[in-house]
Design an enzyme around this catalytic site. Structure first.
Site, PDB file in Angstrom:
ATOM      1  N   ASP A  40       0.815  -1.223   0.000  1.00  0.00           N
ATOM      2  CA  ASP A  40       0.000   0.000   0.000  1.00  0.00           C
ATOM      3  C   ASP A  40       0.852   1.279   0.000  1.00  0.00           C
ATOM      4  O   ASP A  40       0.370   2.339   0.369  1.00  0.00           O
ATOM      5  CB  ASP A  40      -0.989  -0.014   1.171  1.00  0.00           C
ATOM      6  CG  ASP A  40      -0.278  -0.110   2.507  1.00  0.00           C
ATOM      7  OD1 ASP A  40       0.961  -0.264   2.513  1.00  0.00           O
ATOM      8  OD2 ASP A  40      -0.960  -0.036   3.542  1.00  0.00           O
ATOM      9  N   HIS A 247      25.222   3.099 -16.657  1.00  0.00           N
ATOM     10  CA  HIS A 247      24.040   3.341 -15.824  1.00  0.00           C
ATOM     11  C   HIS A 247      24.185   2.752 -14.433  1.00  0.00           C
ATOM     12  O   HIS A 247      23.242   2.217 -13.854  1.00  0.00           O
ATOM     13  CB  HIS A 247      22.772   2.809 -16.522  1.00  0.00           C
ATOM     14  CG  HIS A 247      22.382   3.637 -17.700  1.00  0.00           C
ATOM     15  ND1 HIS A 247      21.525   3.194 -18.678  1.00  0.00           N
ATOM     16  CD2 HIS A 247      22.734   4.897 -18.060  1.00  0.00           C
ATOM     17  CE1 HIS A 247      21.377   4.148 -19.595  1.00  0.00           C
ATOM     18  NE2 HIS A 247      22.097   5.183 -19.239  1.00  0.00           N
ATOM     19  N   ASP A 264      27.456  11.451 -11.403  1.00  0.00           N
ATOM     20  CA  ASP A 264      26.504  12.025 -12.361  1.00  0.00           C
ATOM     21  C   ASP A 264      25.219  12.240 -11.575  1.00  0.00           C
ATOM     22  O   ASP A 264      24.524  11.274 -11.250  1.00  0.00           O
ATOM     23  CB  ASP A 264      26.304  11.061 -13.538  1.00  0.00           C
ATOM     24  CG  ASP A 264      25.379  11.623 -14.625  1.00  0.00           C
ATOM     25  OD1 ASP A 264      24.652  12.596 -14.351  1.00  0.00           O
ATOM     26  OD2 ASP A 264      25.386  11.063 -15.742  1.00  0.00           O
ATOM     27  N   ASP A 275      21.720  18.497 -14.479  1.00  0.00           N
ATOM     28  CA  ASP A 275      22.349  17.229 -14.890  1.00  0.00           C
ATOM     29  C   ASP A 275      23.849  17.481 -15.031  1.00  0.00           C
ATOM     30  O   ASP A 275      24.283  18.086 -16.016  1.00  0.00           O
ATOM     31  CB  ASP A 275      21.726  16.763 -16.211  1.00  0.00           C
ATOM     32  CG  ASP A 275      22.218  15.391 -16.646  1.00  0.00           C
ATOM     33  OD1 ASP A 275      23.005  14.770 -15.901  1.00  0.00           O
ATOM     34  OD2 ASP A 275      21.819  14.944 -17.731  1.00  0.00           O
ATOM     35  N   HIS A 358      28.519   6.618 -26.214  1.00  0.00           N
ATOM     36  CA  HIS A 358      27.247   7.369 -26.111  1.00  0.00           C
ATOM     37  C   HIS A 358      27.378   8.710 -26.822  1.00  0.00           C
ATOM     38  O   HIS A 358      28.462   9.139 -27.194  1.00  0.00           O
ATOM     39  CB  HIS A 358      26.823   7.537 -24.645  1.00  0.00           C
ATOM     40  CG  HIS A 358      27.804   8.279 -23.779  1.00  0.00           C
ATOM     41  ND1 HIS A 358      27.951   9.648 -23.803  1.00  0.00           N
ATOM     42  CD2 HIS A 358      28.685   7.834 -22.841  1.00  0.00           C
ATOM     43  CE1 HIS A 358      28.857  10.015 -22.916  1.00  0.00           C
ATOM     44  NE2 HIS A 358      29.330   8.940 -22.324  1.00  0.00           N
ATOM     45  N   HIS A 362      22.015  15.601 -24.840  1.00  0.00           N
ATOM     46  CA  HIS A 362      20.578  15.367 -24.916  1.00  0.00           C
ATOM     47  C   HIS A 362      19.886  16.642 -24.472  1.00  0.00           C
ATOM     48  O   HIS A 362      20.484  17.473 -23.774  1.00  0.00           O
ATOM     49  CB  HIS A 362      20.146  14.162 -24.062  1.00  0.00           C
ATOM     50  CG  HIS A 362      20.543  14.234 -22.607  1.00  0.00           C
ATOM     51  ND1 HIS A 362      19.855  14.976 -21.678  1.00  0.00           N
ATOM     52  CD2 HIS A 362      21.572  13.668 -21.931  1.00  0.00           C
ATOM     53  CE1 HIS A 362      20.429  14.844 -20.492  1.00  0.00           C
ATOM     54  NE2 HIS A 362      21.484  14.066 -20.610  1.00  0.00           N
ATOM     55  N   HIS A 369      16.021  13.669 -19.731  1.00  0.00           N
ATOM     56  CA  HIS A 369      16.155  13.508 -21.187  1.00  0.00           C
ATOM     57  C   HIS A 369      14.903  14.155 -21.765  1.00  0.00           C
ATOM     58  O   HIS A 369      13.868  13.515 -21.919  1.00  0.00           O
ATOM     59  CB  HIS A 369      16.263  12.028 -21.582  1.00  0.00           C
ATOM     60  CG  HIS A 369      17.500  11.381 -21.035  1.00  0.00           C
ATOM     61  ND1 HIS A 369      17.639  10.033 -20.856  1.00  0.00           N
ATOM     62  CD2 HIS A 369      18.674  11.928 -20.617  1.00  0.00           C
ATOM     63  CE1 HIS A 369      18.846   9.772 -20.348  1.00  0.00           C
ATOM     64  NE2 HIS A 369      19.480  10.908 -20.191  1.00  0.00           N
ATOM     65  N   GLU A 400      28.430  16.324 -22.642  1.00  0.00           N
ATOM     66  CA  GLU A 400      28.957  15.327 -21.720  1.00  0.00           C
ATOM     67  C   GLU A 400      29.815  14.258 -22.404  1.00  0.00           C
ATOM     68  O   GLU A 400      29.446  13.089 -22.432  1.00  0.00           O
ATOM     69  CB  GLU A 400      27.810  14.665 -20.943  1.00  0.00           C
ATOM     70  CG  GLU A 400      26.631  14.179 -21.780  1.00  0.00           C
ATOM     71  CD  GLU A 400      25.572  13.479 -20.912  1.00  0.00           C
ATOM     72  OE1 GLU A 400      25.951  12.625 -20.110  1.00  0.00           O
ATOM     73  OE2 GLU A 400      24.385  13.818 -21.054  1.00  0.00           O
ATOM     74  N   TYR A 404      35.848   5.630 -21.392  1.00  0.00           N
ATOM     75  CA  TYR A 404      35.671   4.497 -20.468  1.00  0.00           C
ATOM     76  C   TYR A 404      36.615   3.398 -20.929  1.00  0.00           C
ATOM     77  O   TYR A 404      36.448   2.843 -22.013  1.00  0.00           O
ATOM     78  CB  TYR A 404      34.210   4.034 -20.497  1.00  0.00           C
ATOM     79  CG  TYR A 404      33.263   5.214 -20.384  1.00  0.00           C
ATOM     80  CD1 TYR A 404      32.905   5.726 -19.134  1.00  0.00           C
ATOM     81  CD2 TYR A 404      32.789   5.868 -21.524  1.00  0.00           C
ATOM     82  CE1 TYR A 404      32.093   6.837 -19.036  1.00  0.00           C
ATOM     83  CE2 TYR A 404      31.982   6.977 -21.435  1.00  0.00           C
ATOM     84  CZ  TYR A 404      31.625   7.465 -20.188  1.00  0.00           C
ATOM     85  OH  TYR A 404      30.828   8.583 -20.096  1.00  0.00           O
ATOM     86  N   ARG A 421      33.905  11.200 -17.244  1.00  0.00           N
ATOM     87  CA  ARG A 421      32.913  11.971 -18.002  1.00  0.00           C
ATOM     88  C   ARG A 421      32.835  13.347 -17.369  1.00  0.00           C
ATOM     89  O   ARG A 421      32.949  13.477 -16.133  1.00  0.00           O
ATOM     90  CB  ARG A 421      31.544  11.278 -17.986  1.00  0.00           C
ATOM     91  CG  ARG A 421      30.468  12.033 -18.731  1.00  0.00           C
ATOM     92  CD  ARG A 421      29.197  11.204 -19.035  1.00  0.00           C
ATOM     93  NE  ARG A 421      28.457  10.797 -17.848  1.00  0.00           N
ATOM     94  CZ  ARG A 421      28.426   9.581 -17.351  1.00  0.00           C
ATOM     95  NH1 ARG A 421      29.107   8.601 -17.923  1.00  0.00           N
ATOM     96  NH2 ARG A 421      27.725   9.301 -16.265  1.00  0.00           N
ATOM     97  N   GLU A 423      30.273  16.658 -17.574  1.00  0.00           N
ATOM     98  CA  GLU A 423      28.969  17.053 -18.133  1.00  0.00           C
ATOM     99  C   GLU A 423      28.497  18.374 -17.557  1.00  0.00           C
ATOM    100  O   GLU A 423      28.481  18.557 -16.340  1.00  0.00           O
ATOM    101  CB  GLU A 423      27.917  15.984 -17.806  1.00  0.00           C
ATOM    102  CG  GLU A 423      26.495  16.378 -18.213  1.00  0.00           C
ATOM    103  CD  GLU A 423      25.463  15.298 -17.920  1.00  0.00           C
ATOM    104  OE1 GLU A 423      25.647  14.533 -16.953  1.00  0.00           O
ATOM    105  OE2 GLU A 423      24.471  15.234 -18.666  1.00  0.00           O
TER     106      GLU A 423
END
Ligand SMILES: [Mn+2]
Length: 452
Positions: A40, A247, A264, A275, A358, A362, A369, A400, A404, A421, A423
Site C-alpha cells: 500500500d 548506468h 553524475d 544534470d 554514447h 541530450h 532527457h 557530456e 571508459y 565523463r 557534463e
C-alpha cells in the site's frame, strides 16, 4: 499550491497551444497517475511534465482540456475533508478557476459524463500518444458516446493527432520563467557536487572508510537543503572501475585512495532538472595517468562547448568532442596509430567506440532527457534522410563527453578501469552558449584546490 502562485505564464502557454489546434480542435492532456511501489505504498508522486507545463498544477488525478478558441477546462480532485486529512490539501474545482486561471473546472468524478459533451462537433482531437496507459481506451469510450448521437445530428472527431508534437516544439525553446528555474537547478546541483567532492577527500585523508552511498547522501542533503523536491534522476556515484558502467547507481562499493570517482547527479527544482557529471580523484590529487586521460576529456568538452551556439547543428558539439577524444586516444597509445591510422580513420572506422559509446548531448528541461525531436521537423515530413536539429537560442542541452577504458591486453595498463565523463548544461545563445552548471569547476587544478 501556495497563495503566491501566479498562473500568467501557464495561461499564456495554454493560449499558444490553443492557437495551434486547428479549426475547432480540442486537446486532452492528463497528468501522471500515482504509481504503486509495493503493497500500500506509492512512489513519491511526480506530475506529468506536459500537464505541468500548461497548468503549474501538481495534484494527481487531473485532466486539462484546451479548445481552439482558448477556453480551458480542468477536471481535478473534489474537496474531501476525510481524504484531505489523510493525503493533504486539495485545490478543488471551486478554487481552480481563480487560482489556475482555467475557464471552468469540474470534479474528476464527472469526467466520463462530461467529456463526451466537449467532444461533440469537434473535427480534430489531440492527446498525448503512448504516454498514459489506458488513455486511448478511455478516449475510445468517450468517442463511442459521441458517435451514438450521430443520428441526432452530432458529429464526432474524425482526426486524432499527437498533442506532444506541438508541445514538444514549445518546450524545446525555454522561456525566461523556465531559464530562471534551470539556473537555480544548475546552481544547487553544482553546490551538491562540491559538497560531495570535499566530503570525499576529507574522509580519504583522514583514513575513514567511505562508500559510494555516503556521497549520494551528501548530494541529497544539499539538494533538499536548497529546496529541491527530488533528485532529477537516480544519482550515479561510481568509484574506480564502476565508472565504466554507464548506468551504474550509487551503490555499496568502498571508495579508495588513488581511485577516481565519477558522480553524475542533478537535482529537480520546481520541476526542472540539473544534470552534472564530474570525475575527480578520491584523495584530491590526480595521478599522472588520471590527469592525462582527464585532460583529453576536458579538452573535448571545451571543443564541444565552443561549437554550441544558435545556428549550429545538434551534432556539431558531438563531432567536435569526438575529434579531440580520438586524437587523445591515439596520443596516449590507447589506440595504435600503426593499426588505426589517423584521427579521420579512427572516426570513419569507429575505432573509438569501445571507449566512447554514447552521444555527447541530450535535451534538458523538466525531464532529464527532455522532449523534442533531434531532427528538424520539416526534414521528417519529407522523404529525405532526417537532418539534425538546428540549435536555436533558448534550447538547453547537456554537453557530456567521456572515455571508459575497460581492461584489455592492447591498452596500456595504467589506464585500465578508468571512466571519466564531464557534463555541463548549456543554454544556447545567439553567438555562444551559457553553462548553467559551472559553479562546480572542471579545471583539474581548481578541482584539486577545492578538495584540499
Ligand atoms: Mn546527462
Amino acid at each position: 499550491m501556495t497563495s503566491k502562485f501566479d498562473h500568467t505564464v501557464y495561461t499564456l502557454r495554454r493560449a499558444r497551444l490553443a492557437s495551434q489546434l486547428g479549426a475547432q480542435g480540442v486537446a486532452i492532456i492528463p497528468t501522471a497517475p500515482e504509481q504503486q511501489r509495493n503493497r500500500d505504498s506509492n512512489f513519491l508522486y511526480r506530475h506529468d511534465s506536459y500537464f505541468y507545463y500548461l497548468t503549474g498544477f501538481t495534484e494527481p488525478n487531473a485532466t486539462l482540456i484546451i479548445f481552439a478558441d482558448g477556453r480551458t477546462v480542468l477536471f481535478c480532485q473534489p474537496k474531501d475533508v476525510e481524504r484531505e486529512i489523510w493525503d493533504g490539501y486539495r485545490l478543488g474545482p471551486e478554487s481552480a478557476v481563480q487560482v489556475l486561471g482555467v475557464t471552468n473546472a469540474y470534479s474528476n468524478v464527472l469526467i466520463d459524463t462530461e467529456m463526451p459533451k466537449f467532444l461533440e462537433n469537434i473535427p480534430t482531437l489531440w492527446y498525448p500518444f503512448s504516454i498514459h496507459k489506458g488513455l486511448s481506451v478511455q478516449i475510445d469510450n468517450w468517442l463511442t458516446v459521441v458517435q451514438s448521437k450521430v443520428r441526432s445530428g452530432v458529429s464526432a472527431p474524425h482526426r486524432l493527432n499527437d498533442v506532444c508534437s506541438l508541445i514538444d516544439e514549445m518546450r524545446l525553446i525555454k522561456d525566461s520563467h523556465e531559464i530562471e528555474l534551470m539556473r537555480t537547478a544548475g546552481r544547487i546541483s553544482a553546490n551538491a557536487h562540491i559538497r560531495a567532492m570535499q566530503f570525499c577527500s576529507t574522509n580519504i585523508r583522514n583514513k575513514n572508510q567511505i562508500f559510494e552511498y555516503h556521497l549520494d547522501a551528501e548530494l541529497l542533503y544539499e539538494f533538499r537543503r536548497c529546496g529541491s523536491e527530488f533528485p532529477a534522476y537516480s544519482s550515479i556515484v561510481a568509484s574506480g572501475s564502476n565508472a565504466c558502467v554507464l548506468h551504474y547507481r550509487a551503490d555499496k562499493a568502498s571508495i579508495n585512495d588513488g581511485e577516481l570517482v565519477l558522480i553524475d547527479a542533478g537535482c529537480e527544482y520546481s520541476s526542472y532538472a540539473g544534470d552534472i557529471t564530474r570525475t575527480f580523484p578520491a584523495n584530491g590529487r590526480f595521478s599522472r595517468a588520471q590527469r592525462a586521460l582527464y585532460d583529453v576529456v576536458l579538452e573535448s568538452q571545451y571543443a564541444a562547448v565552443s561549437s554550441t551556439r544558435s545556428g549550429a547543428l545538434f551534432t556539431d558539439p558531438h563531432n567536435a568532442a569526438l575529434r579531440v577524444l580520438c586524437k587523445g586516444l591515439l596520443d596516449l597509445g590507447i589506440l595504435k596509430a600503426d593499426k588505426c591510422g589517423s584521427v579521420d580513420d579512427v572516426i570513419a572506422n569507429k575505432d573509438y567506440f569501445p571507449f566512447y559509446m554514447h552521444r555527447t548531448s541530450h535535451w534538458l528541461g523538466m525531464d532529464v532527457h527532455d522532449c523534442g525531436a533531434y531532427s528538424e521537423p520539416n526534414s521528417l515530413a519529407q522523404n529525405s534522410a532526417p537532418s539534425p536539429r538546428v540549435l536555436r537560442t533558448g534550447m538547453v542541452l547537456t554537453i557530456e563527453p567521456g572515455l571508459y577504458i575497460r581492461p584489455s591486453a592492447d591498452v596500456p595498463v595504467e589506464y585500465h578501469n578508468m571512466g571519466i565523463r564531464i557534463e555541463d548544461d548549456a543554454l544556447v545563445g545567439d553567438s555562444a552558449c551559457e553553462l548553467l552548471t559551472r559553479d562546480v569547476p572542471v579545471d583539474p587544478i581548481e578541482i584539486e584546490n577545492l578538495m584540499n
